[in-house]
Design an enzyme around this catalytic site. Structure first.
Site, PDB file in Angstrom:
ATOM      1  N   ASP A  13       0.802  -1.229   0.000  1.00  0.00           N
ATOM      2  CA  ASP A  13       0.000   0.000   0.000  1.00  0.00           C
ATOM      3  C   ASP A  13       0.832   1.276   0.000  1.00  0.00           C
ATOM      4  OD1 ASP A  13      -2.203  -1.682   0.125  1.00  0.00           O
ATOM      5  OD2 ASP A  13      -2.283  -1.617   2.309  1.00  0.00           O
ATOM      6  N   GLU A  14       1.989   1.216  -0.614  1.00  0.00           N
ATOM      7  CA  GLU A  14       2.872   2.385  -0.647  1.00  0.00           C
ATOM      8  C   GLU A  14       2.377   3.439  -1.634  1.00  0.00           C
ATOM      9  OE1 GLU A  14       3.841  -0.742  -1.177  1.00  0.00           O
ATOM     10  OE2 GLU A  14       5.346  -1.283   0.319  1.00  0.00           O
ATOM     11  N   GLY A  15       1.569   2.999  -2.604  1.00  0.00           N
ATOM     12  CA  GLY A  15       1.094   3.937  -3.642  1.00  0.00           C
ATOM     13  C   GLY A  15       1.554   3.495  -5.029  1.00  0.00           C
ATOM     14  N   LYS A  16       1.764   2.173  -5.166  1.00  0.00           N
ATOM     15  CA  LYS A  16       2.270   1.631  -6.442  1.00  0.00           C
ATOM     16  C   LYS A  16       1.324   1.951  -7.607  1.00  0.00           C
ATOM     17  CE  LYS A  16       2.260  -2.383  -4.401  1.00  0.00           C
ATOM     18  NZ  LYS A  16       2.074  -2.001  -2.990  1.00  0.00           N
ATOM     19  N   GLY A  17       0.022   1.755  -7.364  1.00  0.00           N
ATOM     20  CA  GLY A  17      -0.964   1.979  -8.429  1.00  0.00           C
ATOM     21  C   GLY A  17      -0.881   3.396  -8.965  1.00  0.00           C
ATOM     22  N   GLY A  40      -4.641  -4.208  -3.818  1.00  0.00           N
ATOM     23  CA  GLY A  40      -5.612  -3.165  -4.128  1.00  0.00           C
ATOM     24  C   GLY A  40      -4.806  -1.944  -4.498  1.00  0.00           C
ATOM     25  N   HIS A  41      -4.757  -1.628  -5.783  1.00  0.00           N
ATOM     26  CA  HIS A  41      -3.934  -0.513  -6.253  1.00  0.00           C
ATOM     27  C   HIS A  41      -4.847   0.647  -6.659  1.00  0.00           C
ATOM     28  CE1 HIS A  41      -0.335  -3.363  -7.242  1.00  0.00           C
ATOM     29  NE2 HIS A  41      -0.711  -3.395  -5.980  1.00  0.00           N
ATOM     30  N   ARG A 143       2.610 -28.603  -7.367  1.00  0.00           N
ATOM     31  CA  ARG A 143       2.431 -29.153  -8.720  1.00  0.00           C
ATOM     32  C   ARG A 143       1.038 -29.743  -8.954  1.00  0.00           C
ATOM     33  NH1 ARG A 143       7.913 -32.278  -7.869  1.00  0.00           N
ATOM     34  NH2 ARG A 143       6.792 -32.517  -5.914  1.00  0.00           N
ATOM     35  N   GLN A 224       1.989  -5.956  -3.296  1.00  0.00           N
ATOM     36  CA  GLN A 224       2.450  -6.063  -1.901  1.00  0.00           C
ATOM     37  C   GLN A 224       3.757  -5.276  -1.722  1.00  0.00           C
ATOM     38  OE1 GLN A 224       1.408  -9.472  -3.390  1.00  0.00           O
ATOM     39  NE2 GLN A 224      -0.515  -8.549  -2.882  1.00  0.00           N
ATOM     40  N   THR A 239       3.034 -12.684   2.534  1.00  0.00           N
ATOM     41  CA  THR A 239       2.190 -13.278   1.497  1.00  0.00           C
ATOM     42  C   THR A 239       2.951 -14.468   0.920  1.00  0.00           C
ATOM     43  OG1 THR A 239       0.757 -12.815  -0.390  1.00  0.00           O
ATOM     44  CG2 THR A 239       2.953 -11.765  -0.415  1.00  0.00           C
ATOM     45  N   ASP A 333       2.613  14.598   2.492  1.00  0.00           N
ATOM     46  CA  ASP A 333       1.558  15.552   2.893  1.00  0.00           C
ATOM     47  C   ASP A 333       0.867  15.147   4.186  1.00  0.00           C
ATOM     48  OD1 ASP A 333       0.682  13.515   0.786  1.00  0.00           O
ATOM     49  OD2 ASP A 333      -1.273  14.123   1.586  1.00  0.00           O
ATOM     50  N   SER A 412       5.414  12.406  -3.930  1.00  0.00           N
ATOM     51  CA  SER A 412       3.966  12.472  -4.123  1.00  0.00           C
ATOM     52  C   SER A 412       3.341  13.208  -2.947  1.00  0.00           C
ATOM     53  CB  SER A 412       3.421  11.044  -4.239  1.00  0.00           C
ATOM     54  OG  SER A 412       2.020  11.046  -4.212  1.00  0.00           O
ATOM     55  N   GLY A 414      -0.188  13.878  -2.736  1.00  0.00           N
ATOM     56  CA  GLY A 414      -1.635  13.689  -2.697  1.00  0.00           C
ATOM     57  C   GLY A 414      -1.994  12.521  -3.582  1.00  0.00           C
TER      58      GLY A 414
HETATM   59  P1  GDP Z   1      -0.797   0.379  -3.550  1.00  0.00           P
HETATM   60  O1  GDP Z   1      -1.388  -0.900  -3.094  1.00  0.00           O
HETATM   61  O2  GDP Z   1       0.681   0.435  -3.347  1.00  0.00           O
HETATM   62  O3  GDP Z   1      -1.164   0.735  -4.961  1.00  0.00           O
HETATM   63  O4  GDP Z   1      -1.405   1.507  -2.601  1.00  0.00           O
HETATM   64  P2  GDP Z   1      -2.954   1.648  -2.157  1.00  0.00           P
HETATM   65  O5  GDP Z   1      -3.725   2.152  -3.300  1.00  0.00           O
HETATM   66  O6  GDP Z   1      -3.423   0.406  -1.505  1.00  0.00           O
HETATM   67  O7  GDP Z   1      -2.828   2.711  -0.984  1.00  0.00           O
HETATM   68  C1  GDP Z   1      -2.297   3.964  -1.183  1.00  0.00           C
HETATM   69  C2  GDP Z   1      -3.373   4.997  -0.776  1.00  0.00           C
HETATM   70  O8  GDP Z   1      -2.772   6.275  -0.634  1.00  0.00           O
HETATM   71  C3  GDP Z   1      -4.438   5.169  -1.838  1.00  0.00           C
HETATM   72  O9  GDP Z   1      -5.653   5.483  -1.191  1.00  0.00           O
HETATM   73  C4  GDP Z   1      -3.940   6.341  -2.651  1.00  0.00           C
HETATM   74  O10 GDP Z   1      -4.982   7.038  -3.293  1.00  0.00           O
HETATM   75  C5  GDP Z   1      -3.307   7.192  -1.583  1.00  0.00           C
HETATM   76  N1  GDP Z   1      -2.137   7.992  -2.002  1.00  0.00           N
HETATM   77  C6  GDP Z   1      -1.168   7.679  -2.892  1.00  0.00           C
HETATM   78  N2  GDP Z   1      -0.225   8.645  -2.890  1.00  0.00           N
HETATM   79  C7  GDP Z   1      -0.596   9.566  -1.985  1.00  0.00           C
HETATM   80  C8  GDP Z   1      -0.009  10.779  -1.506  1.00  0.00           C
HETATM   81  O11 GDP Z   1       1.070  11.215  -1.893  1.00  0.00           O
HETATM   82  N3  GDP Z   1      -0.702  11.449  -0.526  1.00  0.00           N
HETATM   83  C9  GDP Z   1      -1.896  11.027  -0.046  1.00  0.00           C
HETATM   84  N4  GDP Z   1      -2.480  11.756   0.906  1.00  0.00           N
HETATM   85  N5  GDP Z   1      -2.476   9.885  -0.472  1.00  0.00           N
HETATM   86  C10 GDP Z   1      -1.826   9.159  -1.423  1.00  0.00           C
HETATM   87  P1  IMO Z   2      -0.919  -4.144  -2.279  1.00  0.00           P
HETATM   88  O1  IMO Z   2      -0.464  -4.687  -3.617  1.00  0.00           O
HETATM   89  C1  IMO Z   2      -0.980  -4.594   2.057  1.00  0.00           C
HETATM   90  C2  IMO Z   2      -1.082  -8.673   3.640  1.00  0.00           C
HETATM   91  C3  IMO Z   2      -2.343  -9.122   4.336  1.00  0.00           C
HETATM   92  C4  IMO Z   2      -1.767 -10.134   5.312  1.00  0.00           C
HETATM   93  C5  IMO Z   2      -0.647 -10.787   4.509  1.00  0.00           C
HETATM   94  C6  IMO Z   2      -1.025 -12.091   3.829  1.00  0.00           C
HETATM   95  O2  IMO Z   2      -2.222  -3.443  -2.339  1.00  0.00           O
HETATM   96  O3  IMO Z   2       0.169  -3.362  -1.646  1.00  0.00           O
HETATM   97  P2  IMO Z   2      -2.589 -12.793   1.795  1.00  0.00           P
HETATM   98  O4  IMO Z   2      -3.957 -12.345   1.402  1.00  0.00           O
HETATM   99  O5  IMO Z   2      -1.559 -12.500   0.768  1.00  0.00           O
HETATM  100  O6  IMO Z   2      -2.567 -14.200   2.271  1.00  0.00           O
HETATM  101  O7  IMO Z   2      -2.224 -11.892   3.100  1.00  0.00           O
HETATM  102  O8  IMO Z   2      -0.270  -9.828   3.528  1.00  0.00           O
HETATM  103  N1  IMO Z   2      -1.278  -8.153   2.268  1.00  0.00           N
HETATM  104  C7  IMO Z   2      -1.204  -6.856   1.940  1.00  0.00           C
HETATM  105  N2  IMO Z   2      -1.022  -5.765   2.708  1.00  0.00           N
HETATM  106  N3  IMO Z   2      -1.080  -4.465   0.717  1.00  0.00           N
HETATM  107  C8  IMO Z   2      -1.238  -5.541  -0.068  1.00  0.00           C
HETATM  108  O9  IMO Z   2      -1.214  -5.477  -1.420  1.00  0.00           O
HETATM  109  C9  IMO Z   2      -1.351  -6.814   0.543  1.00  0.00           C
HETATM  110  N4  IMO Z   2      -1.532  -8.080   0.081  1.00  0.00           N
HETATM  111  C10 IMO Z   2      -1.472  -8.882   1.139  1.00  0.00           C
HETATM  112  O10 IMO Z   2      -2.982  -8.070   4.980  1.00  0.00           O
HETATM  113  O11 IMO Z   2      -1.186  -9.471   6.397  1.00  0.00           O
HETATM  114 MG    MG Z   3      -2.908  -1.593  -1.822  1.00  0.00          MG
END
Ligand code: GDP
Ligand code: IMO
Ligand code: MG
Length: 423
Positions: A13-17, A40-41, A143, A224, A239, A333, A412, A414
């Site tokens: 959830d770093e903001g890859k998407g 979830g990106h 397998r 992840q 994971t 931010d 980034s 926002g």
């Molecule tokens: P991903 O899984 O790495 O793609 O990240 P997620 O989408 O799960 O979580 C990142 C969240 O932070 C999302 O709700 C984005 O809309 C939000 N986001 C991304 N970049 C920024 C930023 O620079 N500032 C803020 N406030 N939100 C951001």
């Molecule tokens: P993105 O791509 C954050 C976490 C789950 C759990 C562990 C194992 O959006 O960054 P799993 O469903 O793979 O068996 O869960 O990994 N986890 C994530 N946490 N972002 C994700 O994906 C994740 N995908 C799995 O919360 O702790």
């Molecule tokens: Mg995510």
């Protein structure tokens, strides 16, 4: 042309998407290499927010081709819902989206097995997203798995039945109370498979090889984060795939010497969703402020994300394992308004000071050592150039760059595509 990689350096959830979407303009092909619908990106532009699960984050750009690589595990039911979500945006996904024949399929019984396994663990549960990820990768390495290429063979339903029957007996072995109606689940599954067969299945390693030969630019999109990697993450709270750079080689069939830039994404603080150790986790008002200002709720499960200070020891470890060449710092931010910020620069591990990421980071063995830095008050979200940044924010960036010894090329400020500052 060489391939660039983009990976999360923390617990996901770093903001890859968002960044893949921003960078897609520079690439012909975006390829996901591991993970599945546990991801979830989030992408935001033109006032609309999109959450992608299995579909690569390049899908919204007119000219990009999006590849789901062999290392990905795909749930047809989730996938079809994702496609339906794209319908109103007129995306020609039959043309823009292809799937590797070697990608594994998540069966309804994989999801049930995930639930049974977690239920049987009690307090020690992983906090899985319950999307069937672990059981599907287990069948892959065991397998036994079913792959997209199998759907083109006459006997695939027989293979499906054998595997699902085996899963049912395994579920009963767990001896936990899991309620389900397999007939209903299968109806939905077979309908989704039928729909997916409209998409093009490819020999993706050959396809990507030819694309490289034809000077097409490719960006590999990770899911992840490095601390959730099956080998290098905080095992067993991880994971079931290699989320690190090596995963892009095995998940796409790209040779290591074909990799050029490795983009590493991190948040200006740290979050984690699910179970497992988290040395810099905050349980006080500061943590609550981060969660609130950062809107830290899981994009897949809606669970609140645990929040804490930036951990430079963990970040250095991830940079090293991945060979990161450029950093991208997200969500600076969110830290506006903190008087002082803490940054973890070392650990006390079994009474001794260490500066590396050890085997076990559970709190009974390890505690963080912090350095304090001055915070900033200014709202960063409307800034469009780094010259507008307050001095304290500039100092925070420089400090991290100096510690990690890799340049931060994107900041980034926002969630929107436009709130992205190139340095
Ligand atoms: P991903 O899984 O790495 O793609 O990240 P997620 O989408 O799960 O979580 C990142 C969240 O932070 C999302 O709700 C984005 O809309 C939000 N986001 C991304 N970049 C920024 C930023 O620079 N500032 C803020 N406030 N939100 C951001
Ligand atoms: P993105 O791509 C954050 C976490 C789950 C759990 C562990 C194992 O959006 O960054 P799993 O469903 O793979 O068996 O869960 O990994 N986890 C994530 N946490 N972002 C994700 O994906 C994740 N995908 C799995 O919360 O702790
Ligand atoms: Mg995510």
């Amino acid at each position: 042309m060489a391939v660039d990689l983009l990976l999360g350096l923390q617990w996901g959830d770093e903001g890859k998407g968002k960044i893949v979407d921003v960078l897609t303009a520079n690439y012909n092909i975006i390829a996901r290499f591991q993970g599945g619908p546990n991801a979830g990106h989030t992408l935001e532009f033109d006032g609309i927010k999109h959450v992608l699960r299995t579909i690569p984050s390049g899908i919204f750009h007119e000219n990009s081709l999006n590849v789901i690589g062999n290392g990905v595990v795909v749930d047809p039911v989730v996938f079809v819902k994702e496609l339906e979500g794209l319908d109103k945006f007129n995306i020609d996904y039959k043309k823009k989206l292809v799937i590797s024949r070697k990608a594994h399929i998540i069966l309804p019984t994989h999801r049930l097995l995930d639930a049974a396994s977690e239920a049987s663990k009690g307090k020690a549960k992983i906090g899985s997203t319950l999307k069937g990820i672990g059981p599907t990768y287990m069948d892959k390495t065991g397998r036994n798995g079913l792959r997209f290429g199998d759907l083109e063979m006459d006997d695939w339903k027989e293979k499906y039945r054998n595997l699902a029957d085996k899963h049912e007996s395994m579920i009963s072995f767990y001896n936990v109370d899991i309620q389900y109606d397999l007939e209903d689940l299968e109806k939905e599954f077979f309908a989704a498979v039928k729909k997916l067969r409209e998409l093009k299945f490819i020999d993706s390693e050959e396809f990507l090889h030819q694309a490289q030969k034809n000077n097409q630019t490719i960006l590999a999109e990770g899911a992840q984060g490095s601390l959730l990697d099956i080998d290098f993450g905080t095992y067993p709270y991880v994971t079931s795939s290699n989320t690190t750079a090596a995963g892009a080689c095995t998940g796409l069939g790209i040779a290591p010497n074909q990799i050029n830039e490795v983009f590493g994404i991190f948040k200006a603080y740290t979050t984690r969703v699910g179970g497992g150790p988290f040395p810099t986790e905050l349980f006080d008002e500061d943590g609550k402020t981060m969660a609130k200002n950062g809107n830290e709720f899981g994009a897949v499960t809606g669970r609140p994300r645990r929040c804490g200070w930036l951990d430079l020891v963990a970040l250095k470890y991830a940079v090293q394992v991945n060979g990161v060449t450029q950093l991208m710092m997200m969500k600076g931010d969110v830290l506006s308004g903190f008087e002082t910020l803490k940054v973890c620069t070392g650990y006390t591990y079994k009474g001794e000071e260490i500066s590396h990421f050890p085997f076990n980071i559970e709190e009974e063995n390890l505690s963080p050592i912090y350095t304090e830095v001055k915070g900033w008050k200014e709202d960063l979200t409307k800034m469009t150039d780094e010259s507008e940044f307050p001095q304290e924010f500039k100092d925070y960036i420089t400090y991290i760059e100096k510690e990690i010894e890799v340049p931060i090329k994107i900041v980034s400020v926002g969630p929107d595509r436009k709130q992205t500052i190139m340095r």
